[in-house]
Design an enzyme around this catalytic site. Structure first.
Site, PDB file in Angstrom:
ATOM      1  N   TYR A 149      73.347  -3.393  -4.130  1.00  0.00           N
ATOM      2  CA  TYR A 149      74.200  -3.604  -2.958  1.00  0.00           C
ATOM      3  C   TYR A 149      74.236  -5.064  -2.528  1.00  0.00           C
ATOM      4  O   TYR A 149      75.167  -5.494  -1.839  1.00  0.00           O
ATOM      5  CB  TYR A 149      73.738  -2.708  -1.811  1.00  0.00           C
ATOM      6  CG  TYR A 149      74.809  -2.458  -0.780  1.00  0.00           C
ATOM      7  CD1 TYR A 149      76.052  -1.947  -1.154  1.00  0.00           C
ATOM      8  CD2 TYR A 149      74.595  -2.722   0.566  1.00  0.00           C
ATOM      9  CE1 TYR A 149      77.046  -1.706  -0.211  1.00  0.00           C
ATOM     10  CE2 TYR A 149      75.581  -2.479   1.516  1.00  0.00           C
ATOM     11  CZ  TYR A 149      76.800  -1.974   1.117  1.00  0.00           C
ATOM     12  OH  TYR A 149      77.787  -1.742   2.049  1.00  0.00           O
ATOM     13  N   LYS A 156      76.384  -5.829   6.238  1.00  0.00           N
ATOM     14  CA  LYS A 156      76.599  -4.566   6.956  1.00  0.00           C
ATOM     15  C   LYS A 156      75.600  -4.398   8.103  1.00  0.00           C
ATOM     16  O   LYS A 156      75.917  -3.779   9.119  1.00  0.00           O
ATOM     17  CB  LYS A 156      76.506  -3.390   5.991  1.00  0.00           C
ATOM     18  CG  LYS A 156      77.664  -3.282   5.016  1.00  0.00           C
ATOM     19  CD  LYS A 156      78.975  -2.961   5.709  1.00  0.00           C
ATOM     20  CE  LYS A 156      80.070  -2.637   4.704  1.00  0.00           C
ATOM     21  NZ  LYS A 156      81.367  -2.330   5.335  1.00  0.00           N
TER      22      LYS A 156
END
Length: 250
Positions: A149, A156
Site C-alpha cells: 500500500y 489515507k
C-alpha cells in the site's frame, strides 16, 4: 437530494457503486470527469444517471472547481451531499518503499488524495446553509501496515484525520463529514498498487465473511451515510469491508 460526485472513472469505480445507490434513492447527481481522455468513459454513466450537470474537473485546477460549484448554485441553489472518491500517487512512489518516496511524489499524493477534500468542502459549505453531508473513501492501510500500500497509507491516515477536523469545524452548520473505509476492491486506481492481486486473495480468505466487498455494497453504505438516516453520524471512519479490519497480523 442534490449531490456532487467527484472521482467517477468507469463502471468499476467505487464512485459508480455509490452513484447507482444514491440514484435509487431519488438523488439528482452532478458528475465530473477528469479530462478529455476520461470523458468517453464517464459520459455514458452520467447519461445513465440522468446527470443534469456534467463538467470537467481536474482537481488541481481551481478555476474548474469554481466552475463546477457555480453551475451547481445556478442549477439547484444548494447542495445536499458531496462524495469525494479521489486517490493518486505517482507510480514510482506508489510502488516503492515509503522511505524512498520523493518529496514531489509524496506532495502530489497528499494534495490530490487529501487536500482536494478540503478544497471541495470549502466550496460546498456555502451551498449547504441548512446542513449537508460530505463523504470520502479510505482503506485499512491508513491504520495498519498493508504490504504494497506504500505511501497511500500515510496519505489515507491524513485523510481520515482531516475528516475529523472538518467534522468539528463544519458541525455547527449541520454539515456532517465521514470516511468510508472499504475492503480491497478491484478498481482501476487500486490496480496500480504493487501485489494488489495477492492482497485480493488474502483479503477474501481472511475476512470473517470470507468474501470481498463489492462496489454495490460500498454504494449501499455510502447512500446511508449521505442520507438523513445518518444525520447524527459525523467525524467517523466507517468500515464496509466484510470484517477485514478486525483481523490481526497479516
Amino acid at each position: 437530494m442534490k449531490g456532487l460526485i467527484v472521482g467517477l472513472a468507469n463502471d468499476q469505480s467505487l464512485a459508480w457503486g455509490c452513484a447507482v445507490a444514491l440514484k435509487a434513492l431519488g438523488a439528482d447527481i452532478a458528475v465530473t470527469y477528469q479530462n478529455d481522455k476520461a470523458r468517453p468513459h464517464v459520459e455514458p454513466l452520467a447519461d445513465e444517471l440522468g446527470a443534469p450537470i456534467f463538467l470537467p474537473l481536474d482537481i488541481c485546477r481551481p478555476e474548474q472547481m469554481d466552475d463546477v460549484f457555480k453551475a451547481i448554485e445556478a442549477r439547484w441553489g444548494r447542495l445536499d451531499f458531496l462524495l469525494h472518491s479521489i486517490a493518486f500517487a505517482p507510480k514510482a512512489d506508489l510502488q516503492g518503499r515509503v522511505v524512498d518516496s520523493s518529496p514531489e511524489g509524496f506532495s502530489i499524493a497528499m494534495d490530490i488524495s487529501c487536500h482536494s477534500l478540503i478544497r471541495l468542502a470549502r466550496r460546498a459549505e456555502p451551498l449547504m446553509p441548512d446542513g449537508g453531508a460530505i463523504l470520502t473513501m479510505s482503506f485499512y492501510g491508513s491504520e495498519k501496515v498493508v504490504p504494497g500500500y506504500g505511501i497511500m497509507g500515510p496519505v489515507k491516515a491524513a485523510l481520515e484525520s482531516t475528516v475529523r477536523y472538518l467534522a468539528v469545524e463544519l458541525g455547527g452548520k449541520a454539515i456532517r463529514v465521514n470516511a468510508l473505509s472499504t475492503g480491497p476492491v478491484k478498481t482501476r486506481a487500486a490496480s496500480g498498487l504493487s501485489h494488489f492481486d495477492d492482497l485480493l486473495v488474502r483479503a477474501a480468505d481472511e475476512t470473517p465473511l470470507k468474501q470481498l466487498v463489492t462496489i454495490e455494497q460500498v454504494g449501499e453504505a455510502a447512500s446511508f451515510l449521505l442520507s438523513d438516516k445518518a444525520r447524527f453520524v459525523t467525524g467517523q471512519t466507517i468500515y464496509v469491508d466484510a470484517g477485514y479490519n478486525i483481523r490481526g497480523k497479516r
